[in-house]
Design an enzyme around this catalytic site. Structure first.
Site, PDB file in Angstrom:
ATOM      1  N   SER A  93      -6.718  44.126 -58.755  1.00 28.83           N
ATOM      2  CA  SER A  93      -7.927  44.228 -57.940  1.00 28.83           C
ATOM      3  C   SER A  93      -9.059  43.436 -58.570  1.00 28.83           C
ATOM      4  O   SER A  93      -9.118  43.255 -59.794  1.00 28.83           O
ATOM      5  CB  SER A  93      -8.311  45.702 -57.857  1.00 28.83           C
ATOM      6  OG  SER A  93      -9.657  45.845 -57.472  1.00 28.83           O
ATOM      7  N   TYR A 152     -10.917  52.809 -62.845  1.00 30.17           N
ATOM      8  CA  TYR A 152      -9.909  52.156 -62.007  1.00 30.17           C
ATOM      9  C   TYR A 152      -9.746  50.690 -62.411  1.00 30.17           C
ATOM     10  O   TYR A 152      -8.634  50.214 -62.639  1.00 30.17           O
ATOM     11  CB  TYR A 152     -10.348  52.256 -60.543  1.00 30.17           C
ATOM     12  CG  TYR A 152      -9.500  51.511 -59.554  1.00 30.17           C
ATOM     13  CD1 TYR A 152      -8.333  52.072 -59.043  1.00 30.17           C
ATOM     14  CD2 TYR A 152      -9.870  50.243 -59.092  1.00 30.17           C
ATOM     15  CE1 TYR A 152      -7.562  51.390 -58.114  1.00 30.17           C
ATOM     16  CE2 TYR A 152      -9.103  49.559 -58.170  1.00 30.17           C
ATOM     17  CZ  TYR A 152      -7.952  50.140 -57.678  1.00 30.17           C
ATOM     18  OH  TYR A 152      -7.185  49.456 -56.768  1.00 30.17           O
ATOM     19  N   LYS A 212      -6.431  48.866 -64.074  1.00 35.08           N
ATOM     20  CA  LYS A 212      -5.805  47.666 -63.497  1.00 35.08           C
ATOM     21  C   LYS A 212      -5.768  46.532 -64.534  1.00 35.08           C
ATOM     22  O   LYS A 212      -4.764  45.832 -64.666  1.00 35.08           O
ATOM     23  CB  LYS A 212      -6.562  47.215 -62.244  1.00 35.08           C
ATOM     24  CG  LYS A 212      -6.376  48.137 -61.025  1.00 35.08           C
ATOM     25  CD  LYS A 212      -4.948  48.051 -60.473  1.00 35.08           C
ATOM     26  CE  LYS A 212      -4.772  48.824 -59.184  1.00 35.08           C
ATOM     27  NZ  LYS A 212      -3.360  48.874 -58.735  1.00 35.08           N
TER      28      LYS A 212
END
Lengths: 327, 327
Positions: free
Chosen positions: B127, B151, B155
């Site tokens: 992402s 998050y 990633k």
């Protein structure tokens, strides 16, 4: 102030403990206690007035981290790691010690933080191995980390964890990307980078040294004394000024092997230089060709981290700190 | 060819399965079997001639990964993750699912690789959340990953693992950094980024939508169709051409909210635009101000990854794929 050094038996860990013992303070606060930990028993530094606890412990074993934090150290220097070559040879061991061990430490701090708000300063030693070829010269502060070793990968992952755990307020972390340390004291070792030190250290001691690469190889160096300085500054710097990007490429000296040799000539003469024997090694040449030639290190420099400005200075530091000031 | 999709119940996973079902092949090879896995039961795609297995499984549970690999899938699409907001609210869950779950998968592959040389293609959805403010515009391919969410951290860590495991030869991995997907089909959701889609999707369906930010907010978009295209291309591209830097920022469209609205006006008229109600939200404005405005995506573009060139095109893709081609 209570200081915990994990990885205290290593070269930098020993020098850091010695520095804290000699100065007796850190950032203006007296260091009343030190806990020195490593997988082999660290030596207690001489001449220290405070309490020293010396422990043998493996951070990658369950419960170790929590136990090390029992004394609620105010500052934690995390220097423990298996080196690049070993992490490459033993995949599991590298990830277990360099990644999981660090995460256990961070999570143990987080656990206590959740319990009682404990929030120590954590100074993590990272490495320029987080960068992988092809690399520009100089490497800017915002260059991406694409390591080409498992060791570099593990360090880069720990940097990310450190930044996130700090952002969450579990501890106040800072990651210090050390240059190659030169001149490493002690005996020649088998590290591929060993020659950067040995081509100076051995001739300074009147011994022969082997140079396996060409003189135009450029690399990034700082003395052991600077490394200790980086860690101490990292332990005391105002982190508000550092902001959210907590992992910093340290300043250093970009020099070719030829420039190293010319500095040796200026400091120790032609005879010392004559002790360097050229023995080209294809494997080492190939490895070294992917290493970092040098960094801008603008942020760290602006934040007050300081390294040597010439190889003459790096050699003089070695003579002062390792040879009693005499050639 | 056997394809495993982990995270197959999500929007992109469903579309990917549907695409493979419709085309029946991947990179010129027939797709004889698909295994679709998620924490909620995925739907089997309609009209597929091959064998479909549908499974409910949690990758972060011990043994799950090894079981999913029993059929030795040739291509593994790993799309499973808990989203940004949830990973921020539940620290443990985010690390358990987004980091540990992925590592379990990678290690299970490595284990089988050690046993019998199994070496699948692994396509990992990353992402643009791996990047954190302040960000330049456009963001170059070699910009560092300094995420500002857990998050994004998870990633970025998985990207590093993917590159190292690939370098070691355990699998052939590629990481696909998806832009914000626009127009997301379905109902409005509570994601802070939801308005980028809803200000187009709702008016296209004759419904009112809320715009919580100003029109000069610039962000990075690609359609769901492009996202599927990225994954399929990642599954089939010659990785020799990609080299050791396996994580790629995908191409996309950099557009301001104002440009989105003008595209809506061109495609659907003033009446549709009139359905957008401005309701400034300080919290969303603050969050969005740190998001990526756009990327150079030179490498991915040179490697043949393709996204939309205008918002008119993104809107038309939505009308074709979600509204039966009719406004």
């Amino acid at each position: 102030m209570h200081v915990l050094i994990i990885g205290a038996a290593g070269m930098v860990g020993r020098k850091l403990a010695g520095h804290l013992a000699a100065s007796g303070s850190l950032g203006g606060h007296p260091v009343e206690a030190m806990t020195l930990v490593d997988v082999v028993k660290p030596e207690a530094p001489v001449g220290y007035g405070g309490t020293v606890e010396v422990e043998t412990a493996d951070l990658s074993a369950a419960g170790t981290a929590r136990r090390l934090l029992a004394g609620r150290p105010d500052v934690i220097f995390h220097l423990a790691a298996i080196v690049s070559g070993e992490a490459e040879l033993d995949f599991d061991k590298g990830y277990r010690i360099n990644l999981d061990g660090t995460r256990y430490l961070f999570d143990a701090i987080r656990e206590i933080n959740n319990e009682d708000g404990y929030r120590p300063r954590v100074v993590f030693t990272s490495s320029i191995a987080v960068f992988g070829a092809p690399l520009p010269y100089p490497i800017p502060d915002d260059f991406h980390t694409t390591p080409l070793t498992s060791y570099g990968t593990q360090k880069a992952i720990c940097e990310l964890l450190l930044a996130d755990y700090s952002r969450r307020g579990f501890f106040d972390g800072i990651g210090i990307r050390l240059p190659t340390i030169c001149i490493r004291p002690g005996k020649p070792n088998k590290a591929a980078s060993g020659f950067f030190s040995s081509i100076l250290r051995e001739p300074l001691a009147g011994q022969e040294a082997i140079l396996p690469v060409s003189e135009d190889v450029r690399h990034w160096h700082a003395s052991p004394r600077s490394a200790v300085g980086f860690l101490v500054h990292g332990a005391t710097i105002d982190l508000e000024k550092v902001g959210s990007r907590r992992n910093l490429s340290m300043p250093g000296l970009s020099a070719t092997v030829g420039e190293q040799i010319e500095a040796l000539r200026r400091v120790a003469g032609d005879k010392a230089v004559g002790l360097i024997r050229r023995e080209p090694d294809e494997m080492i040449m190939k490895m070294v060709s992917g290493w970092a030639p040098g960094f801008e290190a603008k942020r760290a420099t602006a934040l007050g981290f300081v390294a040597e400005k010439s190889f003459d200075e790096i050699i003089r530091v070695h003579i002062e700190d390792e040879m009693g000031g005499k050639l």
